[in-house]
Motif scaffolding. Structure first.
Motif, PDB file in Angstrom:
ATOM      1  N   LYS A  40       0.805  -1.223   0.000  1.00  0.00           N
ATOM      2  CA  LYS A  40       0.000   0.000   0.000  1.00  0.00           C
ATOM      3  C   LYS A  40       0.836   1.271   0.000  1.00  0.00           C
ATOM      4  O   LYS A  40       0.562   2.208  -0.755  1.00  0.00           O
ATOM      5  N   PRO A  88       1.709   5.251  -4.370  1.00  0.00           N
ATOM      6  CA  PRO A  88       1.943   6.579  -4.954  1.00  0.00           C
ATOM      7  C   PRO A  88       3.113   6.602  -5.935  1.00  0.00           C
ATOM      8  O   PRO A  88       3.010   7.209  -7.016  1.00  0.00           O
ATOM      9  N   ASP A 113      -7.314   0.476  -0.689  1.00  0.00           N
ATOM     10  CA  ASP A 113      -5.938   0.963  -0.832  1.00  0.00           C
ATOM     11  C   ASP A 113      -5.752   1.695  -2.157  1.00  0.00           C
ATOM     12  O   ASP A 113      -5.200   2.798  -2.209  1.00  0.00           O
ATOM     13  N   ALA A 120      -5.145   5.812  -2.912  1.00  0.00           N
ATOM     14  CA  ALA A 120      -3.968   6.304  -3.635  1.00  0.00           C
ATOM     15  C   ALA A 120      -4.374   7.122  -4.862  1.00  0.00           C
ATOM     16  O   ALA A 120      -3.772   8.165  -5.159  1.00  0.00           O
ATOM     17  N   LYS A 171      -5.711  10.610  -3.840  1.00  0.00           N
ATOM     18  CA  LYS A 171      -4.656  11.562  -3.499  1.00  0.00           C
ATOM     19  C   LYS A 171      -3.997  12.146  -4.741  1.00  0.00           C
ATOM     20  O   LYS A 171      -3.514  13.275  -4.735  1.00  0.00           O
TER      21      LYS A 171
END
Length: 253
Positions: A174, A178, A206, A210, A213
């Motif tokens: 996880k 990014p 998860d 991501a 974000k």
């Protein structure tokens, strides 16, 4: 007595001196018998095993016409990932670029270099012991497709975008999603591994987090179970198709 054989070494599920002596005497091409003393542990997922009979913990394991030099006392080997190694070979197209995060000794990178039409494979591994064996295995398999990188996958950079980013870390990769999203190219795929129950909602969360974000949208189309981990948990893989177009992202498994 259940056991697995890695190269010339047999690993028993429990300590049994009599069984060890028998196996050493009649099993062909066997030099050492070891037994498990606990579960895989630590940041580098090290095995807990001890020797029962014979000598030597370093061996060469053969699979898919590939050779893997490994010290079974220091580095784990998962035969349960056999099907996943085969699946990946079929997914890679001619001249594609691969980033193998958590490459280990080359579990995925070596078969891909030997049997796929990939142009280049960036194999990233932080553990210095595993990295040393990764370098040995690149030479052992006589491939020039792999560039080994001793680095942390959370912030590693490569000079080109990848068609495939492999994230084969358990129990969870996880924290590295990014950077995986930064490494993959438009139209490329992220192969995201993790542990979850019969319905892997946590893994989907998860990926969704991501993507949120990074301000991209995610859509789940499916999932694939690699193997059983314990009675309540399974090893899953998500294949993430990244199509960056006005902040759009889709996930297909």
């Amino acid at each position: 007595m259940k056991y697995q054989k890695i190269g010339e070494i047999i690993i028993l599920n429990r300590k049994d001196k009599d069984a060890a002596e028998r196996l050493l005497s009649y099993q062909p091409n066997t030099k050492t018998i070891m037994y498990k003393t606990g579960s895989i542990f630590g940041k580098f997922r090290e095995p807990k095993i001890k020797k029962l009979a014979g000598n030597g913990t370093v061996t060469i394991h053969k699979e898919h016409d590939c050779k893997f030099k490994i010290d079974v006392e220091k580095i784990m080997w998962s035969k349960g990932n056999h099907r996943e190694r085969v699946r990946l070979i079929g997914k890679v197209q001619k001249e594609e670029i691969i980033v193998d995060m958590f490459a280990g000794i080359g579990y995925f990178s070596i078969p891909l270099a030997r049997h796929s039409k990939a142009k280049k494979i960036y194999a990233i591994e932080l553990n210095p012991v595993s990295f040393s064996y990764l370098l040995d295995n690149i030479k052992l398999n006589r491939t020039r497709k792999i560039e080994a990188i001793n680095a942390d996958c959370s912030n590693v950079e490569i000079p080109e975008k990848a068609d495939h980013v492999l994230m084969g870390l358990l129990p969870s990769a996880k924290d590295y999603l990014p950077n995986a999203l930064k490494l993959v190219k438009n139209g490329g795929m992220i192969h995201y591994h993790g542990l979850d129950g019969e319905k892997p909602d946590n893994l989907w969360n998860d990926v969704e987090e991501a993507c949120k974000k990074k301000k991209v949208k995610c859509e789940l189309a499916g999932k694939s179970r690699v193997k059983s981990w314990n009675p309540k948990k399974f090893h899953w893989v998500y294949i993430v198709l990244y199509q960056f177009c006005t902040f759009w992202q889709k996930i297909i498994i």
